[in-house]
Design a protein around this motif. Sequence first.
Motif, PDB file in Angstrom:
ATOM      1  N   ASP A 148       0.781  -1.210   0.047  1.00  0.00           N
ATOM      2  CA  ASP A 148      -0.067   0.107   0.112  1.00  0.00           C
ATOM      3  C   ASP A 148       0.793   1.078  -0.048  1.00  0.00           C
ATOM      4  OD1 ASP A 148      -2.895   0.898   0.383  1.00  0.00           O
ATOM      5  OD2 ASP A 148      -1.888   2.012   2.135  1.00  0.00           O
ATOM      6  N   VAL A 149       1.912   1.118   0.638  1.00  0.00           N
ATOM      7  CA  VAL A 149       2.782   2.470   0.901  1.00  0.00           C
ATOM      8  C   VAL A 149       3.535   2.832  -0.466  1.00  0.00           C
ATOM      9  CG1 VAL A 149       4.842   3.254   2.012  1.00  0.00           C
ATOM     10  CG2 VAL A 149       3.196   2.274   3.407  1.00  0.00           C
ATOM     11  N   GLY A 150       3.885   1.433  -1.079  1.00  0.00           N
ATOM     12  CA  GLY A 150       4.410   1.692  -2.396  1.00  0.00           C
ATOM     13  C   GLY A 150       3.845   1.749  -3.735  1.00  0.00           C
ATOM     14  N   ASN A 151       2.260   1.884  -3.311  1.00  0.00           N
ATOM     15  CA  ASN A 151       1.332   1.983  -4.375  1.00  0.00           C
ATOM     16  C   ASN A 151       1.515   0.953  -5.254  1.00  0.00           C
ATOM     17  OD1 ASN A 151       0.504   4.636  -3.625  1.00  0.00           O
ATOM     18  ND2 ASN A 151       2.209   5.470  -4.492  1.00  0.00           N
ATOM     19  N   ARG A 152       1.686  -0.426  -4.742  1.00  0.00           N
ATOM     20  CA  ARG A 152       1.574  -1.678  -5.370  1.00  0.00           C
ATOM     21  C   ARG A 152       0.206  -2.479  -5.238  1.00  0.00           C
ATOM     22  NH1 ARG A 152       6.802  -1.192  -3.175  1.00  0.00           N
ATOM     23  NH2 ARG A 152       8.367  -1.463  -4.975  1.00  0.00           N
ATOM     24  N   GLU A 153      -0.542  -2.676  -6.243  1.00  0.00           N
ATOM     25  CA  GLU A 153      -1.593  -3.127  -6.223  1.00  0.00           C
ATOM     26  C   GLU A 153      -1.453  -4.943  -6.327  1.00  0.00           C
ATOM     27  OE1 GLU A 153      -4.444  -1.420  -9.000  1.00  0.00           O
ATOM     28  OE2 GLU A 153      -4.165   0.427  -8.438  1.00  0.00           O
ATOM     29  N   LEU A 154      -2.416  -5.403  -5.540  1.00  0.00           N
ATOM     30  CA  LEU A 154      -2.229  -6.788  -5.694  1.00  0.00           C
ATOM     31  C   LEU A 154      -2.184  -7.479  -7.188  1.00  0.00           C
ATOM     32  CD1 LEU A 154      -4.059  -8.399  -2.478  1.00  0.00           C
ATOM     33  CD2 LEU A 154      -1.682  -8.443  -3.152  1.00  0.00           C
ATOM     34  N   GLN A 155      -3.250  -6.982  -7.814  1.00  0.00           N
ATOM     35  CA  GLN A 155      -3.507  -7.700  -9.187  1.00  0.00           C
ATOM     36  C   GLN A 155      -2.469  -7.193  -9.935  1.00  0.00           C
ATOM     37  OE1 GLN A 155      -5.499  -5.670  -7.746  1.00  0.00           O
ATOM     38  NE2 GLN A 155      -6.361  -4.175  -8.725  1.00  0.00           N
ATOM     39  N   LEU A 156      -1.490  -6.300  -9.712  1.00  0.00           N
ATOM     40  CA  LEU A 156      -0.411  -5.980 -10.586  1.00  0.00           C
ATOM     41  C   LEU A 156       0.913  -6.575 -10.267  1.00  0.00           C
ATOM     42  CD1 LEU A 156      -1.459  -2.424 -11.584  1.00  0.00           C
ATOM     43  CD2 LEU A 156      -2.110  -4.508 -12.907  1.00  0.00           C
ATOM     44  N   LEU A 157       0.888  -7.063  -9.125  1.00  0.00           N
ATOM     45  CA  LEU A 157       2.344  -7.541  -8.443  1.00  0.00           C
ATOM     46  C   LEU A 157       3.219  -8.716  -9.430  1.00  0.00           C
ATOM     47  CD1 LEU A 157       1.723  -8.165  -4.672  1.00  0.00           C
ATOM     48  CD2 LEU A 157       2.897  -6.606  -5.869  1.00  0.00           C
ATOM     49  N   TRP A 158       4.147  -8.622  -9.575  1.00  0.00           N
ATOM     50  CA  TRP A 158       5.308  -9.464 -10.103  1.00  0.00           C
ATOM     51  C   TRP A 158       6.301 -10.155  -9.360  1.00  0.00           C
ATOM     52  CZ3 TRP A 158       4.657 -10.937 -15.034  1.00  0.00           C
ATOM     53  CH2 TRP A 158       3.578 -10.222 -15.969  1.00  0.00           C
ATOM     54  N   PRO A 159       6.817 -11.161  -9.707  1.00  0.00           N
ATOM     55  CA  PRO A 159       7.623 -11.892  -8.560  1.00  0.00           C
ATOM     56  C   PRO A 159       8.794 -11.073  -8.198  1.00  0.00           C
ATOM     57  CG  PRO A 159       7.147 -13.434 -10.438  1.00  0.00           C
ATOM     58  CD  PRO A 159       6.435 -11.950 -10.691  1.00  0.00           C
ATOM     59  N   SER A 160       9.252  -9.949  -9.275  1.00  0.00           N
ATOM     60  CA  SER A 160      10.199  -8.995  -8.935  1.00  0.00           C
ATOM     61  C   SER A 160       9.715  -8.171  -7.640  1.00  0.00           C
ATOM     62  CB  SER A 160      10.515  -8.169 -10.145  1.00  0.00           C
ATOM     63  OG  SER A 160       9.387  -7.409 -10.410  1.00  0.00           O
ATOM     64  N   ASP A 161       8.471  -7.950  -7.462  1.00  0.00           N
ATOM     65  CA  ASP A 161       8.180  -7.039  -6.446  1.00  0.00           C
ATOM     66  C   ASP A 161       8.203  -7.887  -5.050  1.00  0.00           C
ATOM     67  OD1 ASP A 161       6.990  -4.671  -7.796  1.00  0.00           O
ATOM     68  OD2 ASP A 161       5.486  -6.187  -8.701  1.00  0.00           O
ATOM     69  N   ILE A 162       7.721  -9.179  -5.113  1.00  0.00           N
ATOM     70  CA  ILE A 162       8.148  -9.993  -3.906  1.00  0.00           C
ATOM     71  C   ILE A 162       9.520 -10.118  -3.565  1.00  0.00           C
ATOM     72  CG2 ILE A 162       7.753 -12.357  -2.834  1.00  0.00           C
ATOM     73  CD1 ILE A 162       5.287 -10.995  -3.690  1.00  0.00           C
ATOM     74  N   ASP A 163      10.489 -10.121  -4.448  1.00  0.00           N
ATOM     75  CA  ASP A 163      11.793 -10.228  -4.021  1.00  0.00           C
ATOM     76  C   ASP A 163      12.259  -8.629  -3.409  1.00  0.00           C
ATOM     77  OD1 ASP A 163      12.177 -12.286  -5.247  1.00  0.00           O
ATOM     78  OD2 ASP A 163      12.760 -11.668  -7.293  1.00  0.00           O
ATOM     79  N   ALA A 164      11.731  -7.682  -3.909  1.00  0.00           N
ATOM     80  CA  ALA A 164      11.922  -6.341  -3.592  1.00  0.00           C
ATOM     81  C   ALA A 164      11.487  -6.084  -2.041  1.00  0.00           C
ATOM     82  CB  ALA A 164      11.207  -5.281  -4.226  1.00  0.00           C
ATOM     83  N   TYR A 165      10.366  -6.865  -1.768  1.00  0.00           N
ATOM     84  CA  TYR A 165       9.879  -6.859  -0.311  1.00  0.00           C
ATOM     85  C   TYR A 165      10.840  -7.544   0.689  1.00  0.00           C
ATOM     86  CZ  TYR A 165       7.058  -7.952   3.729  1.00  0.00           C
ATOM     87  OH  TYR A 165       6.528  -8.274   4.908  1.00  0.00           O
TER      88      TYR A 165
END
Length: 407
Positions: A148-165
Amino acid sequence: MFEKLLLSATALRRHQDGPLAAERERYLQHCSDTGATYWSMRIKCNELLWAARLLDGDLKDGFDMEGLEALADRRMAFQSARTTRRRFIDVTRPWLRFLGWWNESVDNYEFQEKLDQYCLWMRDERGFTDSTIVGWRCRVRDFLIWCDVGNRELQLLWPSDIDAYFIDDVAHHWSRRTVATVAALLRNFLRYAASQGWCRSQLADAIRGPRIYAQESLPYAPDWSDVQRLLACTLIDAPQYIRDRAILMLLSIYGMRATEIATLRLDQVDWQQRVIRIFRLKRRQPQVYPLLPSMAEALARYIDIVRPSTRYPEVFIGLHSPQRPLTRAAIYKIVSRKFLNLGIEVVHRGPHALRHACATRLVADGLTLKEIGDHLGHRSTEATHTYAKVNLAALREVGDFDLGELL
């Protein structure tokens, strides 16, 4: 209630004639019913009269922290002692909450409804325990807040976003095992989210946590001499020490988990049969243990002398108002504080360290891994295999075995 607290006729009349007298008296009666002491009630009584006098306007819309702090500033104008402000807030806020006049500050996130739905699914469909749901909820909530803080929507997440977390959270000093745990529970959540159409279906399968090797670590148990020091420091005739001794004995003798102690009820202790019935969380079934004389004495002393009279069926109740059952976190603080006060150096200072100490002691006494697993309530012997590494006698036998004749 005012008559029980105020001996002076003038003071009694002042409180009875003051504003919101019925609301104040009703709350004081509630405090008395939940075990508040006489002197704490006297403090509440005086501060609530100040609060009632300072309150003005329509209270139907409720009060928040900003309004209460402004009220405390006005209270300081009459008495500027260092503790006045904190005491006024600590007394007034529970009173307003009791009356339904307190507006709790709630952080509303777009994902809140999804998180609540996921928790219901864990409870109703998977049958997870309440403690597991609370732990998983916190981890998933942290991840969703990060999105939410990074303006990342669940339906638009990619594996790279999980790595970034996970990369971002390296600053939290997660261990390999914690990273593996978080990866597993996020995988579980994202699979559920995909089934509900909240995210891509391939997202969960893309999560790979670090490999955790079986039996890669040693049990983090303190020496049994340190456990004896912990128990010895509770041989004091004071309510806190009497309660803590019973808790420490359940942890170190029966190898109970903190949650099992927090949920232990009075009806699980059978004084006639001299047994104690523990509901093992991992096995999902009760387990019967003999009530050892020393354990029976410690429990009876706590229940008869220290435990407050309350409607709760749990054995261990807080000593201060509001007197409610101890939580797992409270039991952790009790054990951790004992380790710190005695200066005992251990890897972990929580209740589970005493569970490990119990198992290590049983290994030293020559019990088999099956017997130790049964005592600890393990579902399989694999969970007990780690203690084979501290069976020095058996390891020496292996080391001394001569293979020369077999070659």
